[in-house]
Structures are given as structure tokens and as C-alpha cells.
Scaffold this motif. Structure first.
Motif, mmCIF file in Angstrom:
data_model
loop_
_atom_site.group_PDB
_atom_site.id
_atom_site.type_symbol
_atom_site.label_atom_id
_atom_site.label_comp_id
_atom_site.label_asym_id
_atom_site.label_seq_id
_atom_site.Cartn_x
_atom_site.Cartn_y
_atom_site.Cartn_z
ATOM 1 N N ASP A 1 24.592 32.906 -28.048
ATOM 2 C CA ASP A 1 23.432 32.163 -27.550
ATOM 3 C C ASP A 1 23.328 30.766 -28.146
ATOM 4 N N ALA A 2 24.098 30.488 -29.191
ATOM 5 C CA ALA A 2 23.987 29.196 -29.881
ATOM 6 C C ALA A 2 25.147 28.254 -29.560
ATOM 7 N N LEU A 3 25.977 28.625 -28.613
ATOM 8 C CA LEU A 3 27.164 27.829 -28.332
ATOM 9 C C LEU A 3 26.847 26.492 -27.673
ATOM 10 N N THR B 1 43.193 36.823 -32.879
ATOM 11 C CA THR B 1 44.315 36.905 -31.947
ATOM 12 C C THR B 1 44.090 36.100 -30.663
ATOM 13 N N HIS B 2 42.910 35.497 -30.502
ATOM 14 C CA HIS B 2 42.627 34.776 -29.259
ATOM 15 C C HIS B 2 41.569 33.716 -29.514
ATOM 16 N N VAL B 3 41.647 32.630 -28.746
ATOM 17 C CA VAL B 3 40.690 31.533 -28.864
ATOM 18 C C VAL B 3 40.346 31.017 -27.474
ATOM 19 N N ALA B 4 39.113 30.554 -27.310
ATOM 20 C CA ALA B 4 38.651 29.991 -26.043
ATOM 21 C C ALA B 4 37.760 28.790 -26.340
ATOM 22 N N ILE B 5 37.537 27.964 -25.332
ATOM 23 C CA ILE B 5 36.685 26.779 -25.458
ATOM 24 C C ILE B 5 35.386 27.033 -24.707
ATOM 25 N N ALA B 6 34.260 26.795 -25.369
ATOM 26 C CA ALA B 6 32.954 26.985 -24.740
ATOM 27 C C ALA B 6 32.669 25.870 -23.743
ATOM 28 N N LEU B 7 32.049 26.251 -22.628
ATOM 29 C CA LEU B 7 31.546 25.293 -21.647
ATOM 30 C C LEU B 7 30.018 25.268 -21.780
ATOM 31 N N HIS B 8 29.309 25.539 -20.723
ATOM 32 C CA HIS B 8 27.852 25.609 -20.778
ATOM 33 C C HIS B 8 27.388 26.977 -20.295
ATOM 34 N N VAL C 1 38.191 30.741 -16.087
ATOM 35 C CA VAL C 1 36.839 30.389 -16.527
ATOM 36 C C VAL C 1 36.000 31.650 -16.407
ATOM 37 N N GLU C 2 35.374 32.030 -17.507
ATOM 38 C CA GLU C 2 34.617 33.286 -17.543
ATOM 39 C C GLU C 2 33.130 33.028 -17.779
ATOM 40 N N ARG C 3 32.316 33.899 -17.222
ATOM 41 C CA ARG C 3 30.899 33.963 -17.582
ATOM 42 C C ARG C 3 30.736 35.165 -18.517
ATOM 43 N N LEU C 4 30.381 34.907 -19.764
ATOM 44 C CA LEU C 4 30.321 35.982 -20.743
ATOM 45 C C LEU C 4 29.142 36.925 -20.522
ATOM 46 N N ASP C 5 28.219 36.577 -19.616
ATOM 47 C CA ASP C 5 27.113 37.483 -19.277
ATOM 48 C C ASP C 5 27.403 38.280 -18.008
ATOM 49 N N ASP C 6 28.644 38.227 -17.532
ATOM 50 C CA ASP C 6 29.031 38.977 -16.334
ATOM 51 C C ASP C 6 29.370 40.416 -16.729
ATOM 52 N N GLU C 7 28.357 41.237 -16.872
ATOM 53 C CA GLU C 7 28.544 42.610 -17.343
ATOM 54 C C GLU C 7 29.226 43.498 -16.313
ATOM 55 N N GLY C 8 29.331 43.028 -15.074
ATOM 56 C CA GLY C 8 29.998 43.810 -14.045
ATOM 57 C C GLY C 8 31.508 43.691 -14.067
ATOM 58 N N ARG D 1 33.564 42.338 -20.322
ATOM 59 C CA ARG D 1 32.913 43.232 -21.287
ATOM 60 C C ARG D 1 33.829 43.474 -22.482
ATOM 61 N N GLY D 2 35.107 43.694 -22.220
ATOM 62 C CA GLY D 2 36.049 43.898 -23.310
ATOM 63 C C GLY D 2 36.213 42.659 -24.164
ATOM 64 N N LEU D 3 36.225 41.498 -23.512
ATOM 65 C CA LEU D 3 36.361 40.238 -24.240
ATOM 66 C C LEU D 3 35.179 40.017 -25.174
ATOM 67 N N VAL D 4 33.982 40.228 -24.671
ATOM 68 C CA VAL D 4 32.786 40.064 -25.501
ATOM 69 C C VAL D 4 32.799 41.042 -26.674
ATOM 70 N N GLY D 5 33.315 42.229 -26.441
ATOM 71 C CA GLY D 5 33.397 43.212 -27.512
ATOM 72 C C GLY D 5 34.368 42.811 -28.608
ATOM 73 N N ARG D 6 35.310 41.928 -28.283
ATOM 74 C CA ARG D 6 36.284 41.467 -29.273
ATOM 75 C C ARG D 6 35.882 40.152 -29.931
ATOM 76 N N PHE D 7 34.755 39.581 -29.519
ATOM 77 C CA PHE D 7 34.286 38.319 -30.098
ATOM 78 C C PHE D 7 33.935 38.506 -31.574
ATOM 79 N N ARG D 8 34.397 37.569 -32.399
ATOM 80 C CA ARG D 8 34.141 37.651 -33.839
ATOM 81 C C ARG D 8 33.214 36.541 -34.320
ATOM 82 N N PHE D 9 33.507 35.292 -33.947
ATOM 83 C CA PHE D 9 32.656 34.180 -34.386
ATOM 84 C C PHE D 9 33.051 32.917 -33.628
ATOM 85 N N ALA D 10 32.284 31.859 -33.804
ATOM 86 C CA ALA D 10 32.566 30.571 -33.179
ATOM 87 C C ALA D 10 32.545 29.474 -34.239
#
Length: 255
Positions: free
Chosen positions: A187-189, A206-213, A229-236, A241-250
Motif C-alpha cells: 500500500d506504500a509503493l 529470486t525475483h524483482v519487479a518495478i512498481a507503477l501506480h 504488467v500485473e495488478r497485484l489486487d487481481d485476486e482472480g 495470488r502466488g506472486l503476492v504470496g512470495r512478496f518479501r519487501f520493497a
């Protein structure tokens, strides 16, 4: 006379071992200098400008005197993706980030001198995200790649930020040590923040991405076959969902 190695092919693979069938760990591009570290027959263990090392076959490089190298590449024009004709009549395509010899003629595309790069690629969050979106759209995933001809996640990040004058390490786990931690999670990106992920039990990145808006990111992922390009709130979407579960920090590289 001091000798330097210059990459003469459009792209030279850097391998984990001194053999053609070895894993590609990174790449070096035309016109870039390499520092020889060790030799094994026709292979040279070489260090790139960012300190990364790998084995390159001598067929991909040429050895020049320091004075000749400085003279041939004095202008230091950088390819944004162009086709050139060399002084010997050869015509070839050069990827984003390659350095042109001063006597190379640009037939198609664009190549800019260093001072022109500063004007074209301002060191701003918006500039960085535009570069990632525009130059890498459609790029296929390639382990060890660093150009729009094929790249991995950290290659996208390193090449994009480098165009804006920010030098980052080659690997995601090392990129994760740069900048300042972002408190508050997803939420702070801010735009151009770097998100780091891990699929390992020990949490190693093991993975890196660049934040947009608005919880959007751009990355190169093998699970998507490349650019996405992904929407991290796309729970469908199971992948998201797997990507968000692997998120560690920014981390925030640009204040």
C-alpha cells in the motif's frame, strides 16, 4: 602497451563455465569493455563494468591497445535499438545499451551520446517506468539476458535504471541491498520502487519487479513467458495470488 577487451559481437554471452554448453549467467554488449580475470584456452573469465564475472569465448571479443580503444569509441554513442553499417561495410543490428564505434553509421533507429542520454532519460520515477514499459514491451524471458531481445527480471531492472544514470548490480538479490526500505508494504509503493520476491524457504531473493501506480507492476517473469504488467489486487488471477504470496519487501532507489 596496455590491452583491453572490447565486445565485437552484438551480444556476447557470459557463461558460468568455460564451455559453450554452460549456463548463460549474463551478457556483455557490443562496444563494452571487459576486464580479463583468468584464461582457459579460448575462453576468458571477464569482469563487466558492474563487477559481474563470467566466461566469454574469444570469438566474441577483440583485444585492442588502450589508446586505440579510446580513439575508436571516443564519442560513446549508446544504441537505443538501431541498425548500423560498420567501416568495413558490415551491416548489423545493435540492441539497447550497445556502444557504437565512432565510425559506425546509423541507418535505422537511434543512438545517443552520453550527454543526450541525460536529456532523454531524466532520473525521475515517471521516466524510469516509461522506459521499462516502452522499451521492454513484448520482451521474451531469457535467463541471463539484459536487452529487449531477451532478458530476465534483474536484467530489465538493471538496464532500465542504467539508462537513467543509476547503476545497480546485476542480480536481484544484490539489487535488494540498494535504496531505502519501503515501510507499509504494497500500500506504500511509489512509482519506480523495486519489489522483491522469493520462492525459497530461506527467503533468498529470486525475483524483482518495478512498481507503477495503484498496485501495478512491470516485470519479466518466466511464469508469464516474459514481459508482463500485473495488478497485484487481481485476486482472480492464480499467478498474481502466488506472486503476492512470495512478496518479501520493497526498496526505494529514487527518493
Amino acid at each position: 602497451m596496455t590491452e583491453v577487451l572490447i565486445v565485437r559481437s552484438s551480444i556476447a554471452p557470459l557463461c558460468a563455465e568455460a564451455r559453450a554448453g554452460s549456463e548463460q549467467v549474463s551478457q556483455a554488449l557490443a562496444g563494452h569493455r571487459l576486464e580479463p580475470v583468468a584464461e582457459c584456452g579460448m575462453w576468458v573469465r571477464a569482469r563487466t563494468a558492474d563487477g559481474y564475472e563470467g566466461w566469454v569465448h574469444r570469438g566474441y571479443v577483440e583485444s585492442l591497445g588502450a589508446r586505440e580503444a579510446a580513439s575508436r569509441f571516443a564519442t560513446g554513442r549508446v544504441s537505443l535499438g538501431c541498425t548500423v553499417t560498420e567501416i568495413d561495410g558490415r551491416r548489423r543490428a545493435l540492441p539497447l545499451g550497445a556502444v557504437l564505434a565512432d565510425d559506425a553509421y546509423v541507418e535505422h533507429g537511434t543512438a545517443l551520446a552520453p550527454e543526450q542520454l541525460l536529456a532523454r532519460f531524466p532520473c525521475t520515477p515517471g521516466g524510469i517506468t516509461r522506459t521499462a514499459l516502452e522499451f521492454f514491451e513484448g520482451t521474451s524471458y531469457q535467463w541471463g539476458g539484459i536487452t529487449p531481445w531477451g532478458a530476465d527480471c534483474s536484467g530489465l531492472v538493471q538496464t532500465t535504471f542504467a539508462l537513467h544514470g543509476i547503476r545497480l548490480p546485476r542480480d536481484a538479490r544484490l539489487q535488494a541491498e540498494y535504496g531505502q526500505p519501503v515501510e507499509g508494504g504494497l500500500d506504500a509503493l511509489h512509482a519506480a520502487d523495486l519489489l522483491f520476491f522469493s520462492d525459497r524457504e530461506d527467503g533468498r531473493i529470486t525475483h524483482v519487479a518495478i512498481a507503477l501506480h495503484q498496485r501495478r507492476i512491470v516485470h519479466l517473469a518466466i511464469g508469464r513467458g516474459g514481459y508482463a504488467v500485473e495488478r497485484l489486487d487481481d485476486e482472480g488471477d492464480p499467478y498474481v495470488r502466488g506472486l503476492v504470496g512470495r512478496f518479501r519487501f520493497a526498496r526505494r532507489v529514487i527518493a
